[in-house]
Write a protein that holds these residues in place. Structure first.
Motif, mmCIF file in Angstrom:
data_model
loop_
_atom_site.group_PDB
_atom_site.id
_atom_site.type_symbol
_atom_site.label_atom_id
_atom_site.label_comp_id
_atom_site.label_asym_id
_atom_site.label_seq_id
_atom_site.Cartn_x
_atom_site.Cartn_y
_atom_site.Cartn_z
ATOM 1 N N ASN A 24 73.028 81.175 29.596
ATOM 2 C CA ASN A 24 72.826 81.608 28.212
ATOM 3 C C ASN A 24 73.069 83.103 28.049
ATOM 4 O OD1 ASN A 24 72.170 79.050 27.288
ATOM 5 N ND2 ASN A 24 69.968 79.331 27.596
ATOM 6 N N GLU A 25 72.758 83.857 29.091
ATOM 7 C CA GLU A 25 72.889 85.313 29.020
ATOM 8 C C GLU A 25 74.329 85.785 29.217
ATOM 9 O OE1 GLU A 25 71.810 89.113 28.353
ATOM 10 O OE2 GLU A 25 70.467 87.382 28.196
ATOM 11 N N ASP B 33 69.978 77.964 33.707
ATOM 12 C CA ASP B 33 70.155 77.837 32.255
ATOM 13 C C ASP B 33 70.032 79.189 31.566
ATOM 14 O OD1 ASP B 33 70.545 75.136 32.547
ATOM 15 O OD2 ASP B 33 68.494 74.581 31.977
ATOM 16 N N ALA B 34 69.048 79.975 31.963
ATOM 17 C CA ALA B 34 68.872 81.296 31.356
ATOM 18 C C ALA B 34 70.033 82.215 31.696
ATOM 19 C CB ALA B 34 67.552 81.917 31.828
#
Length: 435
Positions: free
Chosen positions: A382-383, A378-379
């Motif tokens: 998002n990045e 998820d991170a």
């Protein structure tokens, strides 16, 4: 119960059957579904492919092989079922074991075209993550010119420092680790790799090290912590900025420096050692003579060079990367065998004193990078965005498979710049490092 449909035996194919015919032709142990509602393959299959749009079929038929599948997958037109997008290794392994890489017979191709419609043969624009084909990159300069190399490096490495942190872990080391044992963690294996390079180069406090293609400066900082004056260079501005901040954070400014520049622009010389960890893949095989000559000239007599790079198992195959790797991962990347690397190093007067293959270690490294990507999915999305994250999962899982099956290897080659009359600086008679 397992049910197979033989796509080669149906003149009037469904879209799912057409996809099966393009991929393998017969008895692929995957469940395949398509946008027309059709499905083929074993009912109890845990893995599968879902072709969601007509555009996806266009990608597949206009760019057969890994490039077409990558386009459809990255664009979201083809989904892999039963695997995480951060690590599609199980599905890729199944495909590699069952796909017939021969071109389907003409009759099958004709049946496919009849089933999908001739309009599907009209090419459509690829996903925006794709680099231009080689022939269109001339606007960026000739292959492996300084300008074009900078563009290629930025395409791959300037995604996002935080994205790479999610994948690589605290070491920020984007090269093959060296596992001291099968149960070692990624971080301990990366630390062990830097120890191995450090010891092979016989570095000691007060020595000077040049690390070309230094990435985020992991080798530079490892050496500086041990009193070595280390200079690293990278073509990625983001890498250099991150590395300089990390150097300052550890209080190593007096010993370590990372510059944003081409290795060919390093003016200093008389280094005790040079490390090249993961750069050779980017410089082009025809440039090996000038590359090794340049690194030789950076060394003092008796100085050591450690070249760590991905290689092919043989020396007489094509050096160009495949379509997916060239367009989505490493534009202009080239690979050859360790024999060619050793030959070119010897041809400029370097004496090769040791080489070893870390192929299995790279498969394990890629396994652990994929695990990081899954854990931090998820991170990472998002990045860098979903498409980019999917590219990295696909490329790392596929590369793991390549190292496991000896499609590619990883060689460390250690060489010395001899002094007058063959003086090697007093090297020990046998390898002096611990495995």
């Amino acid at each position: 119960m397992t049910v197979f449909h033989d796509a080669t035996s149906h003149p009037n194919m469904s879209i799912a059957e057409a996809l099966g015919a393009l991929i393998s032709g017969d008895k692929l142990p995957l469940r395949i579904s398509a946008y027309d509602g059709s499905q083929v393959g074993p009912l109890d299959a845990s893995l599968g492919l879902d072709l969601r749009t007509p555009r996806g079929m266009t990608y597949l038929v206009t760019a057969p092989g890994d490039l077409g599948m990558a386009r459809a997958y990255v664009a979201g037109d083809l989904e892999m079922r039963g695997v995480h997008p951060g690590d599609p290794y199980p599905l890729l392994k199944t495909l590699s074991e069952h796909v017939d890489r021969k071109r389907p017979p003409a009759k099958v191709l004709l049946d496919v075209v009849r089933s999908i419609g001739i309009e599907r043969l009209k090419p459509v624009p690829p996903p925006p993550q794709e680099a231009l084909p080689r022939w269109r990159r001339l606007a960026e300069g000739l292959r492996h010119s300084k300008t074009r190399d900078a563009e290629a490096i930025q395409h791959h490495y300037d995604v996002s420092n935080d994205f790479y942190r999610h994948v690589l872990g605290p070491s920020m080391a984007y090269t093959c680790a060296c596992y001291p044992d099968a149960d070692a963690s990624l971080e301990s294996a990366q630390d062990n790799k830097f120890r191995l390079v450090f010891e092979k180069l016989r570095l000691d406090e007060g020595d000077r090290l040049l690390d070309v293609g230094c990435g985020w400066g992991s080798m530079v900082r490892y050496a500086a912590r041990r009193g070595v004056r280390a200079l690293g260079v990278t073509l990625s501005q983001r890498q250099a900025a991150w590395a300089q901040q990390a150097i300052a954070g550890e209080g190593l400014q007096g010993l370590a420096e990372v510059r944003h520049c081409d290795y060919r622009d390093v003016a200093e010389s008389d280094f005790d050692a040079v490390s090249s960890i993961g750069l050779t893949e980017h410089i082009g095989v025809t440039n090996y003579p000038s590359y090794f000559a340049f690194l030789r000239d950076k060394l003092r007599p008796g100085g050591l060079l450690l070249n760590h790079s991905i290689t092919r198992p043989g020396n007489d195959t094509s050096t160009a990367a495949g379509g997916f790797i060239d367009r989505y991962v490493f534009p202009d990347g080239e690979l050859t065998g360790s024999g060619r690397i050793i030959t070119e190093a010897q041809n400029v007067g370097l004496e090769v004193v040791h080489e070893e293959d870390l192929r299995r270690h790279y498969a394990m490294t890629l396994r652990d990078w994929c695990a990081n990507l899954v854990r931090n999915w998820d991170a990472a999305v998002n990045e860098a965005g979903l498409a980019t994250a999917k590219v990295w999962g696909l490329y790392m899982a596929g590369s793991r498979l390549g190292f496991e099956t000896n499609v590619v290897q990883l060689h460390q080659v250690l060489a010395v710049r001899l002094g007058e009359r063959g003086d090697d600086g007093g090297l020990p008679l046998r390898p002096w490092w611990t495995p």
